[in-house]
Design a protein around this motif. Structure first.
Motif, mmCIF file in Angstrom:
data_model
loop_
_atom_site.group_PDB
_atom_site.id
_atom_site.type_symbol
_atom_site.label_atom_id
_atom_site.label_comp_id
_atom_site.label_asym_id
_atom_site.label_seq_id
_atom_site.Cartn_x
_atom_site.Cartn_y
_atom_site.Cartn_z
ATOM 1 N N UNK A 89 -10.692 2.496 -20.644
ATOM 2 C CA UNK A 89 -10.936 3.400 -19.523
ATOM 3 C C UNK A 89 -11.059 2.589 -18.241
ATOM 4 N N UNK A 90 -10.270 2.958 -17.237
ATOM 5 C CA UNK A 90 -10.319 2.243 -15.972
ATOM 6 C C UNK A 90 -10.236 3.189 -14.791
ATOM 7 N N UNK A 91 -10.523 2.651 -13.607
ATOM 8 C CA UNK A 91 -10.512 3.457 -12.387
ATOM 9 C C UNK A 91 -10.043 2.576 -11.228
ATOM 10 N N UNK A 92 -9.298 3.187 -10.298
ATOM 11 C CA UNK A 92 -8.801 2.469 -9.122
ATOM 12 C C UNK A 92 -9.616 2.858 -7.895
ATOM 13 N N UNK A 93 -10.394 1.929 -7.382
ATOM 14 C CA UNK A 93 -11.149 2.142 -6.150
ATOM 15 C C UNK A 93 -10.350 1.490 -5.022
ATOM 16 N N UNK A 94 -9.296 2.177 -4.573
ATOM 17 C CA UNK A 94 -8.461 1.663 -3.493
ATOM 18 C C UNK A 94 -8.938 2.201 -2.166
ATOM 19 N N UNK A 95 -9.270 1.316 -1.222
ATOM 20 C CA UNK A 95 -9.856 1.708 0.060
ATOM 21 C C UNK A 95 -8.861 1.423 1.181
ATOM 22 N N UNK A 96 -8.087 2.404 1.614
ATOM 23 C CA UNK A 96 -7.130 2.167 2.697
ATOM 24 C C UNK A 96 -7.804 1.553 3.918
ATOM 25 N N UNK A 97 -7.279 0.435 4.376
ATOM 26 C CA UNK A 97 -7.859 -0.256 5.516
ATOM 27 C C UNK A 97 -8.989 -1.194 5.161
ATOM 28 N N UNK A 98 -9.343 -1.283 3.892
ATOM 29 C CA UNK A 98 -10.493 -2.087 3.496
ATOM 30 C C UNK A 98 -10.227 -3.587 3.565
ATOM 31 N N UNK A 99 -11.289 -4.337 3.789
ATOM 32 C CA UNK A 99 -11.232 -5.797 3.776
ATOM 33 C C UNK A 99 -12.094 -6.307 2.618
ATOM 34 N N UNK A 100 -12.217 -7.626 2.514
ATOM 35 C CA UNK A 100 -13.028 -8.209 1.448
ATOM 36 C C UNK A 100 -14.475 -7.722 1.529
#
Length: 353
Positions: A89-100
């Protein structure tokens, strides 16, 4: 006698504002009881993904900026056997515009139950320390987060404080928190009862609702429709030219050294394996920004050699990508996301054998 008569009159003066306050509290309570409806129509990309990841324990979590939200599909990776353990089980926490920095805060919020693996799909823009405003953390930012950010970035103190106060206000006042969701929900309901009355607002409402549902009920992979179907080579043949990427033009290094090692330490202390996945880009981007990307890769080499952070190079050649798998010069389309996700699955399966 006069004083006794004056006292009730003075008390009555406070009755209207007290009744108004009571009415506002009742309205606020009624709005809160429908919060799931409002939130479906006003997805906060950062908060929705964090809450979606929090719903249950995850074996693996994919984090990063928009190249991750558009380019990595946990469904393709799920079920792989990694170092003798099944990552089911996995999930994608993709944050448009995000930095480190954004990724560091997102991981701390999104992973209360610790995954076995965190794959950070990193790009050159993630290391850009000229971007001091957090893209999304204020929506879930605690007092400690605010203090830490303002102390580390005094240049952005006014911006962060303003948005932090708005975030705190939204926790206390439902009408403020759900104002956008209420408006878009009302537009959808109005257009449903009187077709054609507000088609654009209703379309926006339906898009928000479908996106929110995908993040809540799925695995975080909810790419924009145009990213899925577009092909970069078709766009080039049609005469489309990619706009300049100012965040790359202004690229500097240094700020990431505060957050990437902290993220690595956070994972190590909890027994979670951190992998930096160097995300692929088109040849056109490499041609346009050779010095920037060379400096970026040099920094990744240093992190790998000096701080022992694992880096996997998902170059265009290694993954087998060409312009037909990109939607633009930095984002993959649906075909490219499937190919890169398959490559990551194979790499995980082979890791440690």
């Amino acid at each position: 006698m006069t004083d006794a008569a004056t006292t009730p009159r003075n008390a009555r003066r406070f009755l209207p504002p007290l009744l108004l306050l009571l009415a506002l509290l009742l309205i606020d309570g009624a709005l809160v009881s429908f919060r799931d409806t409002w939130e479906r129509y006003s997805p906060d990309d950062y908060a929705e993904r964090v809450r979606g990841c929090q719903q249950r324990p995850r074996d693996f979590v994919l984090v990063g900026g928009s190249p991750v939200s558009e380019g990595l599909n946990p469904a393709v990776v799920a079920g792989v056997t990694w170092r003798g353990q099944v990552l089911s089980d996995g999930y994608a926490v993709g944050l448009p515009g995000g930095t480190a920095a954004d990724v560091f805060y997102a991981v701390r919020h999104a992973c209360p139950t610790l995954p076995k693996v965190i794959v950070y799909g990193i790009a050159a823009s993630d290391l850009n320390d000229s971007r001091l405003e957090p893209h999304g953390p204020y929506s879930l930012m605690t007092w400690g987060d605010w203090s830490e950010w303002v102390g580390g970035h005094p240049e952005s103190a006014e911006w962060v404080t303003r948005h932090f106060v708005q975030g705190r206000l939204s926790r206390c006042w439902a009408a403020y928190r759900y104002r956008y969701g209420i408006r878009t929900w009302a537009a959808a309901e109005l257009d449903a009862r009187f077709p054609g009355s507000c088609p654009e607002a209703a379309k926006e409402a339906r898009t928000n609702r479908n996106y929110s549902d995908a993040l809540r009920g799925g695995n975080g992979y909810a790419p924009a429709e145009w990213f899925v179907g577009f092909q970069y080579d078709d766009r080039k043949r049609a005469g489309w030219e990619a706009p300049p990427f100012e965040f790359l033009d202004k690229y500097r290094t240094g700020n990431h050294l505060k957050y990437l090692p902290r993220l690595a330490e956070w994972c190590a202390e909890r027994g979670t394996t951190l992998i930096l996945l160097d995300m692929p880009v088109t040849e056109d981007l490499e041609t346009r920004y050779p010095a920037v990307l060379a400096e970026y890769h040099r920094r990744l080499d240093e992190l790998e050699a000096e701080r022992k952070i694992v880096v996997w190079r998902a170059s265009r050649q290694a993954v087998g990508l060409d312009d037909t798998q990109f939607a633009d010069i930095i984002h993959l389309n649906g075909s490219g996301a499937a190919r890169l996700s398959g490559w990551l699955r194979a790499r995980l399966a082979g890791d440690g054998k």
